[in-house]
Design a protein around this motif. Structure first.
Motif, short mmCIF file in Angstrom:
data_model
loop_
_atom_site.label_atom_id
_atom_site.label_comp_id
_atom_site.label_asym_id
_atom_site.label_seq_id
_atom_site.Cartn_x
_atom_site.Cartn_y
_atom_site.Cartn_z
N ASP A 259 0.71 -1.09 -0.10
CA ASP A 259 -0.05 0.22 0.05
C ASP A 259 0.76 1.21 0.04
OD1 ASP A 259 -2.06 1.89 -0.02
OD2 ASP A 259 -2.84 0.85 1.73
N CYS A 260 1.45 1.68 -1.10
CA CYS A 260 2.33 2.34 -1.17
C CYS A 260 2.06 3.78 -0.72
CB CYS A 260 2.96 2.67 -2.87
SG CYS A 260 3.59 1.15 -3.28
N ALA A 261 0.88 4.31 -1.15
CA ALA A 261 0.14 5.66 -0.85
C ALA A 261 0.24 6.05 0.60
CB ALA A 261 -1.04 5.86 -1.43
N ARG A 262 -0.23 4.82 1.38
CA ARG A 262 -0.25 4.95 2.99
C ARG A 262 1.12 4.84 3.51
NH1 ARG A 262 -4.60 5.36 5.60
NH2 ARG A 262 -6.29 5.09 3.72
N GLU A 263 2.04 4.03 3.04
CA GLU A 263 3.30 4.21 3.52
C GLU A 263 4.39 5.09 3.29
OE1 GLU A 263 4.74 0.20 3.50
OE2 GLU A 263 3.06 -0.90 4.20
N LEU A 264 3.95 5.81 2.26
CA LEU A 264 4.86 6.72 1.77
C LEU A 264 5.39 7.90 2.68
CD1 LEU A 264 6.65 8.13 -0.68
CD2 LEU A 264 4.71 9.27 -0.90
N PRO A 265 4.34 8.40 3.68
CA PRO A 265 5.07 9.37 4.65
C PRO A 265 5.93 8.82 5.59
CG PRO A 265 2.29 9.64 4.03
CD PRO A 265 2.88 8.33 3.38
N SER A 266 5.28 7.56 6.11
CA SER A 266 6.26 7.13 7.32
C SER A 266 7.72 6.70 6.57
CB SER A 266 5.63 5.95 7.88
OG SER A 266 5.37 4.86 6.91
N CYS A 267 7.74 6.24 5.62
CA CYS A 267 9.21 6.03 4.81
C CYS A 267 9.97 7.14 4.91
CB CYS A 267 9.07 5.55 3.57
SG CYS A 267 8.23 3.76 3.60
N VAL A 268 9.18 8.27 4.23
CA VAL A 268 9.74 9.72 3.96
C VAL A 268 10.46 10.24 5.27
CG1 VAL A 268 9.64 11.84 3.37
CG2 VAL A 268 8.77 10.04 1.79
N ALA A 269 9.63 10.00 6.34
CA ALA A 269 9.77 10.74 7.68
C ALA A 269 11.15 9.65 8.29
CB ALA A 269 8.62 10.46 8.68
N LYS A 270 11.09 8.43 8.27
CA LYS A 270 12.07 7.55 8.67
C LYS A 270 13.66 8.25 8.05
CE LYS A 270 13.28 2.69 9.62
NZ LYS A 270 12.70 1.33 9.15
N VAL A 271 13.46 7.95 6.61
CA VAL A 271 14.44 8.59 5.92
C VAL A 271 15.03 9.73 6.32
CG1 VAL A 271 15.68 8.83 3.43
CG2 VAL A 271 14.02 6.94 3.83
N ALA A 272 14.30 10.57 6.52
CA ALA A 272 14.56 12.24 6.88
C ALA A 272 15.14 12.22 7.93
CB ALA A 272 13.39 13.05 6.63
N SER A 273 14.51 11.53 9.23
CA SER A 273 15.01 11.42 10.62
C SER A 273 16.37 10.76 10.78
CB SER A 273 14.27 10.99 11.49
OG SER A 273 13.99 9.59 10.97
N SER A 274 16.85 9.97 9.58
CA SER A 274 18.16 9.21 9.90
C SER A 274 19.21 10.24 9.19
CB SER A 274 18.05 8.05 9.02
OG SER A 274 18.14 8.39 7.42
N GLY A 275 19.02 11.46 8.80
CA GLY A 275 19.77 12.60 8.41
C GLY A 275 19.95 12.59 6.93
N CYS A 276 19.42 11.81 6.14
CA CYS A 276 19.70 11.73 4.68
C CYS A 276 18.94 12.93 4.11
CB CYS A 276 19.18 10.47 4.11
SG CYS A 276 19.99 9.09 4.46
N GLU A 277 19.30 13.30 2.97
CA GLU A 277 18.63 14.47 2.23
C GLU A 277 17.83 13.65 1.08
OE1 GLU A 277 19.26 18.47 -0.54
OE2 GLU A 277 21.03 17.33 0.15
N ILE A 278 16.35 13.91 1.04
CA ILE A 278 15.56 13.32 0.08
C ILE A 278 15.50 14.36 -1.14
CG2 ILE A 278 13.22 12.52 -0.38
CD1 ILE A 278 12.99 11.83 2.47
N LEU A 279 16.00 13.83 -2.28
CA LEU A 279 15.78 14.74 -3.44
C LEU A 279 14.56 14.46 -4.34
CD1 LEU A 279 19.40 13.66 -4.90
CD2 LEU A 279 18.72 15.72 -3.38
#
Lengths: 320, 263
Positions: A259-279
């Motif tokens: 369920d990509c649409a539902r999981e996208l925000p949490s994935c983005v948040a997790k990546v962002a909080s790990s210190g990576c920059e999302i392009l």
């Protein structure tokens, strides 16, 4: 009762070409059923066997419980059929075409006239009713043909490549007409198509065909699920955190998800909080195309490019 | 049973109506096609009557040939009707008729009489011109009973239906436009020249006389000549029976073979 029952049908043309090779399926009443496949897969041949135009070399077909070929006359009374080629008479007006169809299905006099007028209004062809069909656009002709197939309130409507040769706008209009008709009359609709998007948008049930056989049958959701799951694709700078089943190559992180649409925000948040920059972030859904590739082995547009172009041009010439 | 019969008759009429509506949108076709029989009459007819080589009894040659020219006009319209059917097959028109609840026999009969619609339109034009020419312009003496002239119309219907039947039979067998066209042409000349359209049958060698006797057009021309020229209808029952017999056999054969059109 099933709208259509087909058992092990085989069709051999000229004792040499096997167009349909052992096909069986059922169509439940009240659904839109799609036969999806490239040109030459045998879709039209199956349709012609259902609508009593062709005999079967082997196998059984029955429509609403009436068996072919014994009860062809009954079958003809309860189906509406729009062939792939233009079937409205180009030399007559839209109204005349409808009137002739109405009369062939037993309507007479005033009743026939009123019915034709009602259909013209429904399809939005009232203004064009007295124009010769030769002057109609491709979309208008298709709508008129669907109207002609509806004069006897058929229980089953069968459309062979209803949008071939149409531009995207006309295609959407034809889809809307089919859907509106189906919702209003609760009839069963069977269409053939080689457009993935069309099958996905219109059909409740799809049979994917290839070279005379059915590769797989299912709802669009089932077919897509069978081809795997969708994924969230993130383009990032830095080293991403761990996700189950995820791949990370050349700065692109691919995370599979049901369920990509539902999981996208949490994935983005997790990546962002790990210190990576999302392009960039996008969702890659599974399409029917993926299902087609999985079950048939090649992409549909690789299989039918040449013949499809030829057919479309032939049609365009005829309409001109 | 009776209601089914009524329905089938209605189907035949509907198919004929379709053709009549097609024709209504295309007058030019009739005008162009009417030219040929008139040219026959004016060129071939006048030349032949100059030399008086063909024995035509009491009547002038132009009088003799007038019904033949009418028959020719009707034959030429109908003998190529099978091509229209192949055309209808190649577009989706025929498929639409075939999935309608109509028997194959009504479909074929409907198509035969569709040819008659065109033939009648043609015949009215040619007949009118012949009548005008007969008023002192050319040496044509028609039988002066207007009812007889009107009775040519049912004969025209019958001749064209038989010719269309032959053409449709070829269409169901050969199935391509080119071949149906070819066979139409191959057939037109023998049909026309071994009938009594241009000269009396007794004028032909014996083997062609034999051919003329099985040629449906001979019987059609005989009826037309009886109505238009001599007023002698003693042979009419036989002529009529032969034409109807041909039509029945052709329609049955075509309906049996009709399925082949779609294969």
């Amino acid at each position: 009762m099933k709208a259509i029952e087909i058992r092990d049908i085989v069709k051999v043309y000229n004792k040499s070409v096997k167009a349909v090779d052992g096909v069986s399926f059922d169509v439940d009443e009240g659904i839109v059923f799609g036969l999806l496949g490239p040109n030459g897969a045998g879709k039209t041949t199956i349709i012609k066997m259902i609508v009593t135009l062709l005999s079967m070399t082997q196998g059984h077909v029955s429509v609403l419980g009436h068996a072919r070929p014994k009860e062809d006359y009954f079958i003809r009374n309860c189906i509406g059929y729009v062939p792939q080629d233009v079937s409205s008479d180009a030399a007559l007006t839209g109204y005349e075409n409808l009137l002739i169809s109405a009369k062939l299905y037993g309507h007479r006099g005033r009743a026939a006239k009123e019915m034709c007028e009602a259909i013209l209004h429904q399809l939005g062809l009232w203004e064009a009713r007295d124009r010769i069909v030769k002057t109609y656009s491709g979309g208008m002709i298709r709508k008129l043909e669907i109207g002609q197939a509806m004069v006897h309130d058929p229980k089953v409507l069968i459309l062979d490549e209803p949008t071939i040769g149409l531009d995207p706008v006309a295609r959407k209009q034809v889809w809307a007409s089919i859907r509106e008709l189906k919702d209003r009359t609760k009839m069963t609709v069977i269409i053939t198509t080689h457009y993935m998007e069309e099958a996905d948008q219109l059909c409740d049930m799809i049979a994917i065909m290839s070279i005379g056989k059915i590769a797989v049958i299912g709802t669009p959701t089932e077919l897509k699920a069978s081809a795997g799951t969708g994924s969230i694709v993130l383009e990032i700078k830095g080293t991403p955190p761990e996700f189950p089943g995820a791949r990370f190559e050349n700065g692109v992180l691919t995370i599979p998800s049901d369920d990509c649409a539902r999981e996208l925000p949490s994935c983005v948040a997790k990546v962002a909080s790990s210190g990576c920059e999302i392009l960039s972030a996008r969702i890659k859904e599974v399409t029917l195309e993926d299902a087609f590739v999985k079950h048939v082995g090649t992409r549909i547009d690789e299989m039918d490019q040449w013949s499809s172009v030829r057919k479309t041009r032939k049609l365009a010439r005829r309409m001109a | 049973m009776l209601s089914r019969l009524k329905r089938e008759i209605y189907n035949i009429l509907t198919i004929v109506e379709l053709e009549a509506r097609r024709l209504r949108h295309d007058y030019a076709d009739i005008a162009v096609r009417s030219a040929q029989p008139i040219v026959w009459l004016l060129v071939f007819g006048t030349i032949m009557s100059q030399r008086a080589v063909i024995p035509t009894g009491d009547v002038s040659y132009l009088t003799f040939v007038a019904p033949g020219v009418l028959a020719q006009a009707v034959l030429f319209v109908a003998i190529f009707f099978g091509i229209m059917l192949v055309w209808d097959r190649d577009s989706g028109n025929l498929a639409k008729l075939l999935v309608a609840p109509a028997s194959r026999i009504s479909l074929v009969l409907g198509k035969c009489f569709s040819a008659s619609v065109r033939a009648i339109a043609q015949a009215v034009v040619v007949l009118t011109i012949i009548i005008i020419l007969s008023f002192g312009i050319l040496d044509i003496q028609l039988f002066s009973n207007p009812i007889y002239i009107l009775l040519t119309i049912p004969v025209v219907i019958l001749i064209s239906a038989v010719a269309a039947g032959i053409s449709i039979l070829f269409a169901t067998i050969f199935r391509t436009r080119e071949r149906v066209m070819g066979f139409g042409q191959l057939l037109t000349l023998p049909l026309f020249f071994t009938s009594s359209a241009l000269y009396p049958i007794t004028w032909m060698p014996w083997y062609l006389q034999w051919f003329a006797k099985i040629n449906p057009l001979t019987y059609g021309v005989d009826l037309l000549r009886g109505l238009m020229v001599t007023g002698d209808l003693s042979g009419a029952p036989l002529d009529f029976a032969v034409l109807v017999g041909y039509l029945i056999v052709l329609v049955l054969a075509c309906s049996a073979l009709f399925r082949r059109m779609m294969e």
